[in-house]
Scaffold this motif. Structure first.
Motif, PDB file in Angstrom:
ATOM      1  N   ALA A   1      53.124  -7.180  26.960  1.00 49.12           N
ATOM      2  CA  ALA A   1      51.591  -7.306  26.180  1.00 49.12           C
ATOM      3  C   ALA A   1      51.798  -8.197  25.127  1.00 49.12           C
ATOM      4  O   ALA A   1      52.774  -8.078  24.236  1.00 49.12           O
ATOM      5  N   ILE A   2      50.856  -9.012  24.924  1.00 53.14           N
ATOM      6  CA  ILE A   2      51.013  -9.820  23.709  1.00 53.14           C
ATOM      7  C   ILE A   2      50.495  -9.031  22.406  1.00 53.14           C
ATOM      8  O   ILE A   2      49.418  -8.341  22.467  1.00 53.14           O
ATOM      9  N   LYS A   3      51.182  -9.320  21.400  1.00 46.67           N
ATOM     10  CA  LYS A   3      51.226  -8.462  20.243  1.00 46.67           C
ATOM     11  C   LYS A   3      49.653  -8.824  19.555  1.00 46.67           C
ATOM     12  O   LYS A   3      49.252  -9.757  19.447  1.00 46.67           O
TER      13      LYS A   3
ATOM     14  N   SER B   1      46.964  -9.263  16.420  1.00 45.16           N
ATOM     15  CA  SER B   1      47.491  -9.447  14.929  1.00 45.16           C
ATOM     16  C   SER B   1      47.248  -8.361  13.947  1.00 45.16           C
ATOM     17  O   SER B   1      46.465  -7.499  14.285  1.00 45.16           O
TER      18      SER B   1
END
Ligand SMILES: Cc1ncc(COP(=O)(O)O)c(C=O)c1O
Length: 399
Positions: free
Chosen positions: A2-4, A6
């Motif tokens: 998964a993309i973190k 912000s």
């Protein structure tokens, strides 16, 4: 993987007013007859003369990008409105048209805030102010107000708080106020302006409910107090509430040229411009008049009178008579400490009332005032009658 997300995005909470409406709509879709007091928009249709102007713009193929700041004809119409209604002389160059007052405010915040700058916000406050300030990495600083002071800040309180801060940059004033309905008088605004001038604090004056004001109360724009005050004020307004145009999306800011210019450049890289047909329709909304604003205001006033009277008849509920906007903000603290259901806060109370009494109201916690709940009276008289009765029954069931 998964993309973190912000950290900035993680800090943002869902708008609680939207959350209540979403839950109420879901219950409605499931066939439950919910009375929705959560919504922050007029229940009237956009007046025909405005709709016609929007339709004509489409037929005329006025459907392309426009100048980022808005078409000149619209900015001239806004300048004429500011002169007529607010006693303000403003060059169209110092006006920026944005997709809603919400967008106007964040554009201004982006133009003025550096990380950790402090933005003062009288509390109770409209839910998006604190989130927007956080989104630009600035710090919201709340100025608590009380029912005994009609939910208005005191000049001394403002000055003392400013003196405690490291980087005080701006204050967001909202009169008429959402959620309390309070309206600042000229005298009160003069005092606030004096302090802001003394400490070089930008006033962001959100006047979106200007036209929805009752009894003999008069709306005063703080920017009109003096030339010096105008030079440190960005006025925010729009067409959403006054003309029942929430879905058209048009707000505007008017203020110091360098701030408006930067906000306009920021908008040029984000939303570009407000859709062309809305701009055409808004010229008509702001320049012509078919009496519908007066009719809507009279209807809101009738509903307000009924709702507030009925709320105050409920034992241990206290509600100030709001002077503007379309919200009632009763204090329900007694029922948070005297109940047999283990309800501890306004969120739990609103959930209980929604699930068991089928009324959607917004917990005061959303506005930084946990001892209150907010009713929107942008709702039919029938619904208000039924709903306030359900509210009373719901509170009584707690004892
Ligand atoms: C105090 C206040 N300011 C601004 C807005 C946003 O209005 P717009 O629809 O123009 O974005 C709202 C909408 O609820 C509001 O209550």
């Amino acid at each position: 993987m998964a993309i973190k997300i912000s950290n900035r995005a993680k800090a943002i909470k869902q708008s609680p007013t939207m959350a209540v409406s979403a839950l109420a709509n879901k219950m409605k879709a499931d066939g439950i007859d919910v009375i929705n007091f959560g919504v922050g928009e007029p229940d009237f249709d956009t007046p025909d003369y405005i709709k016609e102007a929007g339709k004509k713009a489409i037929d005329d193929n006025f459907t392309r990008y426009t100048a980022s700041a808005g078409i000149l004809e619209l900015r001239e119409a806004i300048a004429a409105k500011l002169k007529r209604d607010n006693d303000l002389i403003c060059d169209p160059k110092d006006i920026l048209v944005s997709p809603g007052a919400k967008a106007s405010i964040i554009n201004v915040l982006m133009a003025i805030c550096d990380p950790r700058d402090e933005v003062l916000i009288p509390s109770p406050y409209w839910v998006s102010y604190t989130s927007q300030v956080e989104m630009v990495d600035a710090l919201p600083v709340l100025l608590p107000t009380t029912i005994s002071n009609n939910f208005k800040i005191k000049p001394k309180q403002l000055e003392e708080r400013i003196l405690e801060l490291s980087n005080p940059k701006a204050i967001i004033l909202n009169s008429p106020n959402n959620p309390t309905g309070s309206v600042y008088s000229r005298k009160e605004l003069v005092k606030i302006a004096e302090i802001c001038l003394k400490y070089n604090i930008l006033i962001i004056s959100d006047e979106i409910y200007e036209k929805l004001i009752y009894d003999d109360v008069k709306h005063i724009s703080i920017a009109s107090i003096s030339d010096e005050t105008r030079d440190i004020t960005v006025l925010i307004n729009g067409v959403s509430k006054a003309y029942a145009m929430t879905g058209w999306r048009l707000g505007y800011s008017a203020g110091p040229r360098d701030i408006i210019k930067k906000a306009s450049q920021i908008q040029g890289h984000t939303t570009s411009c407000v859709n062309a047909m809305t701009q055409k329709a808004s010229i008509v909304a702001l320049s012509e008049c078919d009496g519908s604003v007066t009719t809507m205001r009279a209807e809101f006033q009738k509903r307000r009178n009924y709702l507030v009277e009925k709320l105050n008849e409920i034992e241990n509920v206290k509600c100030l008579m709001p002077k503007g906007a379309f919200y009632a903000f009763p204090n329900i603290s007694h029922y948070l400490t005297h109940n047999t259901k283990g309800i501890k806060n306004s969120v739990e109370l609103c959930e209980y009332l929604l699930e068991n009494y089928h009324i959607a109201i917004v917990p005061g916690m959303a506005f930084g005032a946990g001892k209150y709940v907010r009713f929107s009276y942008a709702n039919s008289m029938d619904n208000i009658k039924k709903g306030v009765n359900q509210f009373k029954k719901g509170l009584m069931s707690l004892l």
